[in-house]
Every structure is written in C-alpha cells, then in structure tokens.
Design a protein around this motif. Structure first.
Motif, PDB file in Angstrom:
ATOM      1  N   ARG A  34       6.658 -23.256 -12.427  1.00  0.00           N
ATOM      2  CA  ARG A  34       7.739 -23.654 -13.349  1.00  0.00           C
ATOM      3  C   ARG A  34       8.543 -24.805 -12.761  1.00  0.00           C
ATOM      4  NH1 ARG A  34      11.103 -25.374 -15.941  1.00  0.00           N
ATOM      5  NH2 ARG A  34      12.292 -24.536 -17.685  1.00  0.00           N
ATOM      6  N   ASP A  38       8.677 -28.610 -14.250  1.00  0.00           N
ATOM      7  CA  ASP A  38       9.983 -29.151 -14.597  1.00  0.00           C
ATOM      8  C   ASP A  38      10.223 -30.473 -13.873  1.00  0.00           C
ATOM      9  OD1 ASP A  38      12.398 -28.811 -16.103  1.00  0.00           O
ATOM     10  OD2 ASP A  38      13.438 -28.356 -14.247  1.00  0.00           O
ATOM     11  N   GLY A 104      13.559 -22.205 -19.427  1.00  0.00           N
ATOM     12  CA  GLY A 104      14.321 -22.005 -18.199  1.00  0.00           C
ATOM     13  C   GLY A 104      15.218 -20.784 -18.228  1.00  0.00           C
TER      14      GLY A 104
END
Length: 282
Positions: A34, A38, A104
């Motif tokens: 993640r 990002d 998120g």
C-alpha cells in the motif's frame, strides 16, 4: 507468532497456527505494498487490482506449499469446482474492504477460513493497519492479539482469550454494518432503520473489522445484507467461539445464504425478528 513474509513453516504446523500466520504475513505484505503504490501515485483502480492480485497470490502460494492437498476458494480466483467434493477447503478474502484499502482507511482486513465437510472449522480476521488479529477454532475458543510492545521485534503478537459483550439490549449497544445502501439492494431498508433506531449507536465500521469488534466485546451486532462465502467463512468460527451467535437472516448457519448477522447472542433474537421478513428478498 511471526508475521514476517516468507517465514519458513514450522514442522507439523497446526492448521490454526498456519491460518494465523497466513493472515498476519499477508497483512505485513499489504502494508508495504500500500505504501509503495501510494508513493508511486498509483491510480485508484490500479491500486485495487494490484492489491487484490498480490494478496491472493501470496496466500495461494503459502497454501500450495504447506497444504498442497487442500482446495482453495478465493474471491480473487476462478472457482475451483473440486471444492464441491473436498473435505478441507480454505476460503479466503485477501482484502476484505478493498475500498478502504485504496482509500487509506485502516479498517480493511484479511480473512482466512478453513471448512471441513462444508462446516466452519477455523477463522482468522486480521486488520493489518491496526495490528489486530482474532482467531477462532471450533471447540477451542477465540483468541485476540495485538503487537507486543515489549517484544524485541514488532512481528510478535500477544494473544489472549476474547469474548463477546454481556449487554442484553441493543438499546445499550453498538450496531454495525458494512454499507448502508446494501439494505436497499435487498429491499430491507426498513430493517436497517429499525435496527438503527433501536441501537444506542450505529456505525458503518464494517467488513471484517465489524465482526472483530463483536468478537472482542466492543460491538453487539454486525449485519450484512449482501455477502459471499469468502466474506463469512472466517467470521463464523470467530464469533461462535467468542461466545456469540452467527447466522443468516433466516436463523441458520449457512455460509451461502447471501446475508448474515453476528451478535453477542443476547441481542440475536431481536435482530432476527427484524431481519427474517427480508431473508428471501433479492
């Protein structure tokens, strides 16, 4: 309990230890992925696809190496029809709450369940971003874990028995669901409104996290109007072994009913009285 990706499997690793290891290692991988996606500015839907595919492959590879004779049913794979005749089937949702993952929001989960002859046997709900894990093993109870701040590394979990709450009225409790408009999709908006009005507080802290809250005594009722087997196979043993009740809206334990509720047991009959009239709605 280790959560380091790629950790060699201990000799004769038990099913429940393996399930917990799979969930926590997958969680560690997803946290790193993640952040990587990002940082790279990955587009919303590309992040979803990459996360789902990577997590599925990670789990499938672990099971292929550790339980080669078992069948795997995953949200992210083509249905393996061998599951219809197999005694042991691992049912997994690599990222339950994918929208939370790509947004998120730290409430997505990894769900790992094992069924035997179609019945729930072992379940693990892991919340990677919060470091919370709950494990249920039929006949052995439910166990909750968080990272141990006293451990020499941050991949150790301190586990202890967990139990549902003792509140006997939803008017004093927390009602949870994953997505409110799914009640509309099942034609059950009135059921949602009745439960919301009865509850002391209602929140959409849903997906696997909502069930974890019920299993650890922090919520009294979790209801999902639309589910698949991979959404609930891990959840059922967790809730039941924590002392709660898990059923579909018509009152049976049926992983393929398409709807479910989990409770501390004390508010279950009331919730069923509200939901049963909508059990056959599509």
């Amino acid at each position: 309990m280790s959560a380091t990706p790629g950790t060699p499997a201990p000799a004769h690793e038990s099913d429940h230890a393996l399930a917990a290891r799979i969930a926590t290692e997958t969680g560690t991988m997803l946290l790193a992925l993640r952040q990587e996606l990002d940082d790279a500015g990955t587009y919303y839907w590309d992040m979803k696809d990459e996360g789902d595919i990577a997590a599925h492959r990670f789990i499938a590879d672990l099971l292929r190496r550790t339980r080669p004779d078992d069948v795997v049913l995953s949200e992210e794979a083509v249905d393996d029809r061998r599951r219809l005749d197999a005694e042991r089937v691992w049912i997994i949702d690599p990222i339950d709450g994918t929208k939370s993952f790509i947004s998120g929001v730290p409430l997505y989960s990894t769900l790992v369940g094992l069924t035997y002859r179609g019945q729930p046997l072992i379940g693990v709900i892991a919340i990677p971003a919060l470091g919370e894990v709950v494990l249920g093993v039929v006949g052995c109870g439910a166990w909750y874990g968080q990272p141990d701040p006293q451990a020499p590394s941050n991949d150790s979990l301190s586990m202890h028995r967990c139990h549902v709450s003792s509140l006997d009225a939803l008017s004093d409790g927390l009602f949870l669901t994953s997505q409110v408009d799914n009640f509309d999709r099942r034609g059950a908006q009135h059921a949602y409104l009745a439960l919301q009005q009865e509850a002391y507080v209602s929140r959409s802290w849903g997906d696997g996290y909502g069930y974890l809250l019920v299993a650890t005594g922090r919520g009294e009722l979790m209801v999902d109007p639309i589910v698949n087997p991979w959404d609930v196979a891990a959840v059922a043993p967790v809730i039941m072994e924590a002392g709660g009740k898990f059923t579909c809206w018509s009152g049976e334990v049926n992983l393929r009913a398409g709807h479910c509720l989990a409770s501390n047991g004390l508010v279950h009959d009331y919730a069923l009285s509200v939901l049963k009239p909508f059990a056959k709605h599509q």
